[in-house]
Design an enzyme around this catalytic site. Structure first.
Site, PDB file in Angstrom:
ATOM      1  N   CYS A 117       0.827  -1.199   0.000  1.00 57.00           N
ATOM      2  CA  CYS A 117       0.000   0.000   0.000  1.00 57.00           C
ATOM      3  C   CYS A 117       0.874   1.268   0.000  1.00 57.00           C
ATOM      4  O   CYS A 117       1.729   1.427  -0.854  1.00 57.00           O
ATOM      5  CB  CYS A 117      -0.957  -0.065   1.189  1.00 57.00           C
ATOM      6  SG  CYS A 117      -2.379   1.021   1.083  1.00 57.00           S
ATOM      7  N   HIS A 118       0.702   2.126   0.996  1.00 57.43           N
ATOM      8  CA  HIS A 118       1.471   3.362   1.078  1.00 57.43           C
ATOM      9  C   HIS A 118       2.897   3.152   1.598  1.00 57.43           C
ATOM     10  O   HIS A 118       3.669   4.094   1.673  1.00 57.43           O
ATOM     11  CB  HIS A 118       0.746   4.384   1.965  1.00 57.43           C
ATOM     12  CG  HIS A 118      -0.472   4.969   1.319  1.00 57.43           C
ATOM     13  ND1 HIS A 118      -1.643   4.255   1.180  1.00 57.43           N
ATOM     14  CD2 HIS A 118      -0.706   6.185   0.774  1.00 57.43           C
ATOM     15  CE1 HIS A 118      -2.555   5.012   0.581  1.00 57.43           C
ATOM     16  NE2 HIS A 118      -2.009   6.184   0.321  1.00 57.43           N
ATOM     17  N   GLY A 119       3.254   1.921   1.948  1.00 58.06           N
ATOM     18  CA  GLY A 119       4.626   1.617   2.353  1.00 58.06           C
ATOM     19  C   GLY A 119       5.627   1.978   1.265  1.00 58.06           C
ATOM     20  O   GLY A 119       6.788   2.288   1.543  1.00 58.06           O
ATOM     21  N   ALA A 120       5.166   1.968   0.007  1.00 63.00           N
ATOM     22  CA  ALA A 120       6.041   2.340  -1.115  1.00 63.00           C
ATOM     23  C   ALA A 120       6.496   3.798  -1.013  1.00 63.00           C
ATOM     24  O   ALA A 120       7.517   4.166  -1.608  1.00 63.00           O
ATOM     25  CB  ALA A 120       5.330   2.100  -2.443  1.00 63.00           C
ATOM     26  N   GLN A 121       5.775   4.627  -0.262  1.00 58.96           N
ATOM     27  CA  GLN A 121       6.220   6.009  -0.075  1.00 58.96           C
ATOM     28  C   GLN A 121       7.583   6.046   0.614  1.00 58.96           C
ATOM     29  O   GLN A 121       8.401   6.914   0.322  1.00 58.96           O
ATOM     30  CB  GLN A 121       5.204   6.798   0.753  1.00 58.96           C
ATOM     31  CG  GLN A 121       3.911   7.065   0.018  1.00 58.96           C
ATOM     32  CD  GLN A 121       2.906   7.809   0.875  1.00 58.96           C
ATOM     33  OE1 GLN A 121       2.677   7.476   2.046  1.00 58.96           O
ATOM     34  NE2 GLN A 121       2.286   8.826   0.298  1.00 58.96           N
TER      35      GLN A 121
END
Length: 186
Positions: A117-121
């Site tokens: 999910c937003h962990g790629a940020q």
């Protein structure tokens, strides 16, 4: 079995923290969860994100999660792999130079890194995904591309592995994402 580090923070996505923590522990891995400025025993708030037909996910209060490790003094040398859950936490965790340095250390040491999910940020902010195929929540696709990676536009229940990175769009991908990550931990 592997020693896995999870970097989390307030309003991390509940399922994306709780399920990997429990599942990886169940198969025998030692899982440590840290949060900047917090110690073992301190709690963070989670949020439950769901897909209910709106233009984006909805958010509801989750649980209090008790950290089991100290952020201070955490070193990538003491772990075999890194896991980055999503939710709103990565949005502000990426502003912390110590968090970014930890992510970079795992990548430099060629240790498996799972992000969902937003962990790629955090991967994008750490500038460790150039020329990699990386999935994330679709709203993070521009950040993935700006970091020099190819955004993997896959189904919400799928995951992709590229080298040491295992990524997925959101928690419905847990079976695929965790299976691919566990394979790298073997």
């Amino acid at each position: 079995m592997a020693k896995v580090l999870i970097i989390a923070g307030d309003f991390v996505e509940d399922y994306e923290l709780m399920v990997p923590f429990q599942a990886l522990g169940m198969v025998g891995h030692q899982v440590s969860v840290i949060c900047p400025d917090k110690s073992a025993g301190d709690k963070i708030k989670t949020a439950i994100h769901d897909f209910e037909g709106d233009q984006t996910y909805t958010e509801k209060p989750g649980h209090l999660f008790a950290l089991n490790a100290d952020f201070a003094g955490t070193n990538a040398d003491n772990f075999d792999a890194l896991l980055l859950p999503g939710g709103r936490a990565p949005e502000y965790l990426r502003l912390n130079p110590q968090v970014i340095a930890l992510v970079q250390a795992f990548a430099q040491q060629q240790k498996p890194i799972a992000a969902i999910c937003h962990g790629a940020q955090l991967l994008a902010a750490a500038k460790v995904i150039k020329d990699k195929k990386i999935s994330a929540y679709p709203a993070c696709a521009p950040e993935v591309a700006l970091a020099g990676a190819e955004y993997a536009n896959i189904e919400v229940d799928q995951a992709v592995t590229d080298g040491l990175f295992v990524t997925a769009p959101a928690w419905p991908a847990h079976p695929a994402w965790l299976a691919q990550f566990n394979k790298l931990l073997a």
